[in-house]
Design a protein around this motif. Structure first.
Motif, PDB file in Angstrom:
ATOM      1  N   HIS A 123       0.830  -1.206   0.000  1.00 28.08           N
ATOM      2  CA  HIS A 123       0.000   0.000   0.000  1.00 28.08           C
ATOM      3  C   HIS A 123       0.866   1.258   0.000  1.00 28.08           C
ATOM      4  O   HIS A 123       0.594   2.211  -0.741  1.00 28.08           O
ATOM      5  N   SER A 124       1.894   1.256   0.818  1.00 28.53           N
ATOM      6  CA  SER A 124       2.782   2.412   0.893  1.00 28.53           C
ATOM      7  C   SER A 124       3.502   2.637  -0.430  1.00 28.53           C
ATOM      8  O   SER A 124       3.632   3.769  -0.900  1.00 28.53           O
ATOM      9  N   MET A 125       3.964   1.553  -1.038  1.00 26.98           N
ATOM     10  CA  MET A 125       4.703   1.668  -2.290  1.00 26.98           C
ATOM     11  C   MET A 125       3.820   2.150  -3.439  1.00 26.98           C
ATOM     12  O   MET A 125       4.177   3.077  -4.167  1.00 26.98           O
ATOM     13  N   VAL A 126       2.657   1.533  -3.589  1.00 25.42           N
ATOM     14  CA  VAL A 126       1.773   1.893  -4.701  1.00 25.42           C
ATOM     15  C   VAL A 126       1.231   3.318  -4.520  1.00 25.42           C
ATOM     16  O   VAL A 126       1.123   4.077  -5.486  1.00 25.42           O
ATOM     17  N   SER A 127       0.917   3.677  -3.294  1.00 26.13           N
ATOM     18  CA  SER A 127       0.413   5.028  -3.026  1.00 26.13           C
ATOM     19  C   SER A 127       1.481   6.076  -3.320  1.00 26.13           C
ATOM     20  O   SER A 127       1.195   7.102  -3.953  1.00 26.13           O
ATOM     21  N   LEU A 128       2.705   5.832  -2.860  1.00 25.31           N
ATOM     22  CA  LEU A 128       3.789   6.770  -3.137  1.00 25.31           C
ATOM     23  C   LEU A 128       4.053   6.851  -4.634  1.00 25.31           C
ATOM     24  O   LEU A 128       4.328   7.939  -5.160  1.00 25.31           O
ATOM     25  N   CYS A 129       3.927   5.731  -5.318  1.00 27.96           N
ATOM     26  CA  CYS A 129       4.146   5.719  -6.765  1.00 27.96           C
ATOM     27  C   CYS A 129       3.139   6.618  -7.484  1.00 27.96           C
ATOM     28  O   CYS A 129       3.523   7.539  -8.199  1.00 27.96           O
ATOM     29  N   VAL A 130       1.854   6.373  -7.275  1.00 25.20           N
ATOM     30  CA  VAL A 130       0.814   7.113  -7.997  1.00 25.20           C
ATOM     31  C   VAL A 130       0.743   8.569  -7.540  1.00 25.20           C
ATOM     32  O   VAL A 130       0.775   9.500  -8.351  1.00 25.20           O
ATOM     33  N   TYR A 131       0.651   8.783  -6.226  1.00 26.36           N
ATOM     34  CA  TYR A 131       0.545  10.154  -5.726  1.00 26.36           C
ATOM     35  C   TYR A 131       1.879  10.887  -5.861  1.00 26.36           C
ATOM     36  O   TYR A 131       1.910  12.115  -5.953  1.00 26.36           O
ATOM     37  N   GLY A 132       2.984  10.125  -5.878  1.00 31.66           N
ATOM     38  CA  GLY A 132       4.291  10.722  -6.099  1.00 31.66           C
ATOM     39  C   GLY A 132       4.445  11.239  -7.524  1.00 31.66           C
ATOM     40  O   GLY A 132       5.026  12.300  -7.753  1.00 31.66           O
ATOM     41  N   ILE A 133       3.915  10.471  -8.487  1.00 33.45           N
ATOM     42  CA  ILE A 133       3.923  10.926  -9.877  1.00 33.45           C
ATOM     43  C   ILE A 133       3.067  12.191 -10.015  1.00 33.45           C
ATOM     44  O   ILE A 133       3.438  13.145 -10.712  1.00 33.45           O
ATOM     45  N   LEU A 134       1.924  12.192  -9.336  1.00 33.30           N
ATOM     46  CA  LEU A 134       1.076  13.402  -9.345  1.00 33.30           C
ATOM     47  C   LEU A 134       1.813  14.591  -8.732  1.00 33.30           C
ATOM     48  O   LEU A 134       1.683  15.720  -9.210  1.00 33.30           O
ATOM     49  N   LEU A 135       2.576  14.318  -7.687  1.00 31.88           N
ATOM     50  CA  LEU A 135       3.372  15.368  -7.054  1.00 31.88           C
ATOM     51  C   LEU A 135       4.430  15.893  -8.026  1.00 31.88           C
ATOM     52  O   LEU A 135       4.655  17.107  -8.117  1.00 31.88           O
ATOM     53  N   TYR A 136       5.032  14.986  -8.775  1.00 36.23           N
ATOM     54  CA  TYR A 136       6.020  15.370  -9.787  1.00 36.23           C
ATOM     55  C   TYR A 136       5.379  16.244 -10.870  1.00 36.23           C
ATOM     56  O   TYR A 136       5.938  17.272 -11.264  1.00 36.23           O
ATOM     57  N   PHE A 137       4.198  15.830 -11.334  1.00 29.32           N
ATOM     58  CA  PHE A 137       3.478  16.634 -12.335  1.00 29.32           C
ATOM     59  C   PHE A 137       3.126  18.011 -11.776  1.00 29.32           C
ATOM     60  O   PHE A 137       3.201  19.026 -12.470  1.00 29.32           O
ATOM     61  N   THR A 138       2.719  18.036 -10.493  1.00 26.81           N
ATOM     62  CA  THR A 138       2.346  19.300  -9.848  1.00 26.81           C
ATOM     63  C   THR A 138       3.536  20.266  -9.807  1.00 26.81           C
ATOM     64  O   THR A 138       3.418  21.440 -10.165  1.00 26.81           O
ATOM     65  N   VAL A 139       4.673  19.745  -9.375  1.00 26.79           N
ATOM     66  CA  VAL A 139       5.873  20.584  -9.234  1.00 26.79           C
ATOM     67  C   VAL A 139       6.385  21.068 -10.586  1.00 26.79           C
ATOM     68  O   VAL A 139       6.844  22.208 -10.718  1.00 26.79           O
ATOM     69  N   THR A 140       6.299  20.220 -11.601  1.00 30.08           N
ATOM     70  CA  THR A 140       6.889  20.556 -12.903  1.00 30.08           C
ATOM     71  C   THR A 140       5.924  21.247 -13.865  1.00 30.08           C
ATOM     72  O   THR A 140       6.371  21.901 -14.818  1.00 30.08           O
ATOM     73  N   LYS A 141       4.615  21.135 -13.637  1.00 30.15           N
ATOM     74  CA  LYS A 141       3.664  21.645 -14.628  1.00 30.15           C
ATOM     75  C   LYS A 141       2.738  22.754 -14.131  1.00 30.15           C
ATOM     76  O   LYS A 141       2.270  23.564 -14.929  1.00 30.15           O
TER      77      LYS A 141
END
Length: 202
Positions: A123-141
């Motif tokens: 759960h921790s890994m998959v959540s960090l993966c998906v929400y982490g990618i969203l965080l990356y998009f947020t910071v860069t876009k």
């Protein structure tokens, strides 16, 4: 690029260290101390919150969220960021779980039913993966600074609370969550860097 490489190395070394301690049984004191503290501070309000909140990290909700995100992404590169990172995260998690085969915490302290092995926390890994990618998009876009900060804080809280919820409901030890986070950071940074490099010349 150097900062990313240093981050990958630090997280990878930390993950290997924690994994060694888990396998050797030398992290039991750390896990038990935090696990016992959280268990002693259970109350009805937190029980209700975490037993429901933890399911945000379940496979089906996360996959649905990922599919919705993919549908709205116009860039092939961005879609690859999410799909490759998610598939890699799920695959690596399942392989390691069965190799390490760490039993979950005692059944009598669990607030929910959960099968399978404990390390690292899926759960921790998959959540960090998906929400982490969203965080990356947020910071860069995201251009609006206030919106960027707000979304970044919310996504970070989402990631952290899902990890905490897994310990609170009694299905994971703290080291399961910490190890899962460290490994996923390695996967995310590596995936993003490789895909960005692939599209660099286009």
């Amino acid at each position: 690029m150097k900062k990313r490489t240093i981050m990958i190395l630090l997280c990878a070394i930390s993950f290997i260290l924690i994994t060694f301690l888990v396998v050797s049984g030398n992290i039991t004191g750390f896990d038990d101390a935090i696990y016992e503290f959280i268990y002693q501070n259970h109350n009805e309000g937190l029980d209700f919150f975490f037993t429901h909140f933890t399911h945000i990290g379940d496979t089906i909700p996360v996959v649905i969220i990922a599919l919705v995100i993919v549908c709205f992404l116009k860039s092939q590169k961005d879609r690859l960021h999410l799909v490759v990172a998610l598939l890699t995260t799920v695959g690596v998690n399942q392989i390691l779980k069965h190799i390490i085969a760490r039993p979950r915490p005692p059944m009598e302290r669990r607030l929910i039913t959960q099968g399978g092995y404990s390390y690292p926390s899926g759960h921790s890994m998959v959540s960090l993966c998906v929400y982490g990618i969203l965080l990356y998009f947020t910071v860069t876009k995201v251009k609006n600074k206030k919106l960027k900060v707000l979304l970044s804080v919310l996504l970070t809280l989402m990631i952290l609370l899902i990890g905490i919820s897994r310990i609170y409901v009694g299905v994971h030890y703290p080291s399961d969550v910490i190890g899962g986070y460290l490994l996923t950071i390695v996967i995310l940074i590596t995936t993003i860097s490789m895909i960005n490099y692939h599209f660099k010349g286009e």
